[in-house]
Design a protein around this motif. Sequence first.
Motif, short mmCIF file in Angstrom:
data_model
loop_
_atom_site.label_atom_id
_atom_site.label_comp_id
_atom_site.label_asym_id
_atom_site.label_seq_id
_atom_site.Cartn_x
_atom_site.Cartn_y
_atom_site.Cartn_z
N LYS A 106 15.08 -0.97 13.84
CA LYS A 106 13.46 -1.26 12.89
C LYS A 106 12.84 -2.11 13.03
N ALA A 107 13.64 -3.30 12.91
CA ALA A 107 13.04 -5.08 12.96
C ALA A 107 12.37 -5.12 14.83
N THR A 108 13.34 -4.60 15.95
CA THR A 108 12.59 -4.72 17.40
C THR A 108 11.49 -3.21 17.42
N GLN A 109 11.37 -2.57 16.66
CA GLN A 109 9.96 -1.62 16.46
C GLN A 109 8.73 -2.35 17.03
N THR A 110 8.30 -2.91 16.27
CA THR A 110 6.29 -3.61 17.27
C THR A 110 7.17 -4.90 17.96
N ILE A 111 8.12 -5.39 17.91
CA ILE A 111 8.25 -6.40 18.93
C ILE A 111 8.27 -5.63 20.93
N GLY A 112 9.25 -4.93 20.97
CA GLY A 112 8.98 -4.57 22.29
C GLY A 112 9.94 -4.11 22.83
N ASP A 113 9.52 -2.89 23.15
CA ASP A 113 11.09 -2.29 24.65
C ASP A 113 12.44 -3.33 25.44
#
Length: 494
Positions: free
Chosen positions: A428-435
């Motif tokens: 969840k923590a990486t979802q809004t950062i990128g892929d």
Amino acid sequence: MSRLVIVVEKASDWGSYYPSTDVVSAMDYLREPVGSDDERTHVVNLCRSYKYLGTGYYVSLLAEARGHKVIPSVRTVNDLRRRSLYGLDIDDLNQKLANFLPAGGRDTTDFGVLVYFGETAYEDLQDLARQIFEMFPCPLMRIEFERDRVWQVSSIKPVGLHTLDDAQEDAFAQALDKFSRKLWRKPKARRRFRYDIAMLVDPNESMPPSNKKALKHFIEAGKHLGIEVDPIGKNDYQRLAEYDGLFIRETTASDNHTYRFAHRAEKEGMVVMDDPTSILRCTNKIFLNDLMVARKLATPITEIIYRDDPRRVRDLPDRLGLPIVLKIPDGSFSRGVVKVETREALEKAAAELFSHSALLIAQEYLYTEFDWRIGVLNHEPLYACQYYMSRGHWQIYNHGAKGTAKSGGFRTVPVREAPAEVVKLALKATQTIGDGLYGVDLKQVGDKPVVIEVNDNPSIDAGVEDGYLGEDLYLRIMQEFLRRLELKRLGINT
């Protein structure tokens, strides 16, 4: 083998130089049949103008369509045409112009200099010329300056080869020779690879994200997939155009060359890991904290404190209790992070850290024997590690130890054996950062996990993070590069 093509609008534009089989007219290049040539082609577009839908514009446009590396790219052409874009990009450079401008000429209100592949005859302006060329890679430009109360850049314009005088032609020829020898690699006696990836490393970095053995594993994994992974350094900026992708394996920051490399590579249409957006989002803990709070993800109780608000700093123990952890926004590997036990220590530590940043992060102290690190690649968990605190210290890394920084032990486990709630929160923590490729640091107090931070460019050391997957860890990362490279080749944005 690489092929260099120099495109001129008219044959007479090259009349002052030695004949070369590398030089072709624009019309000959545009009429060149589009085939399945595997030879890597680099194009220097020296047309008289890059006007929209003009001959020079189409040379760059069709070069990109054919998979050729071209300078200037269509994006550069468009950026130079849109004054508002480069006005923003060079705003920070205008402050430095007073140091670059030659003495004298008090009555002068405007002047210009020619820049050939980032080189200029004005030694005092060389650094400025290089920076502008890095922002807008164009073979031949004129930088115009004007002065009202202060000097500033008024315009950056492409210049035609046909407009140069004899001395300028000599300077251009020298710059082209220097640029081409640096940019276009000589063919190596080696097997052919489907793609080339530049791996940015710093051999002198004291705490790099990957040790030497891990770097070798990345190179071997690439070879297995038909990818050449070529280590480069910060002085190889102008070579980026020769590669298909960029893999950053040195500690990133938004204010150093790693970000410039990532930004340039993205503008060139390369596959980049980690991308500039991820660097910006991950390297500032204040941004990350706001992002986690906005997503309603569990974090330690956190406050942002300000240098100009000492009363709020003094009152922190009333709100967070003691001990308190203070952090500078852009620290890495536990640097710029202190734990304070008393009010006196709080004020002293805050004063020292405020000398580096106007804002600091203050967090409640959560004791755990170890931190979790969940590696995430393209929204999927990749590895799971437990990092134990350095012996006799409250952090994983003890920078106060004599000699080099000391770190605690570690244990790498299969992702399936990590607590499900820890892995779920990491994703969840990486979802809004990128892929991209991230390392999410978490603490687990009882059954409750909390996010400490999300790292772009996470540590991948041989003997540590590969403790369970072994060589397959490096192969998986290179396979993701290959997947993205194939999509790029098909014209599909990742």
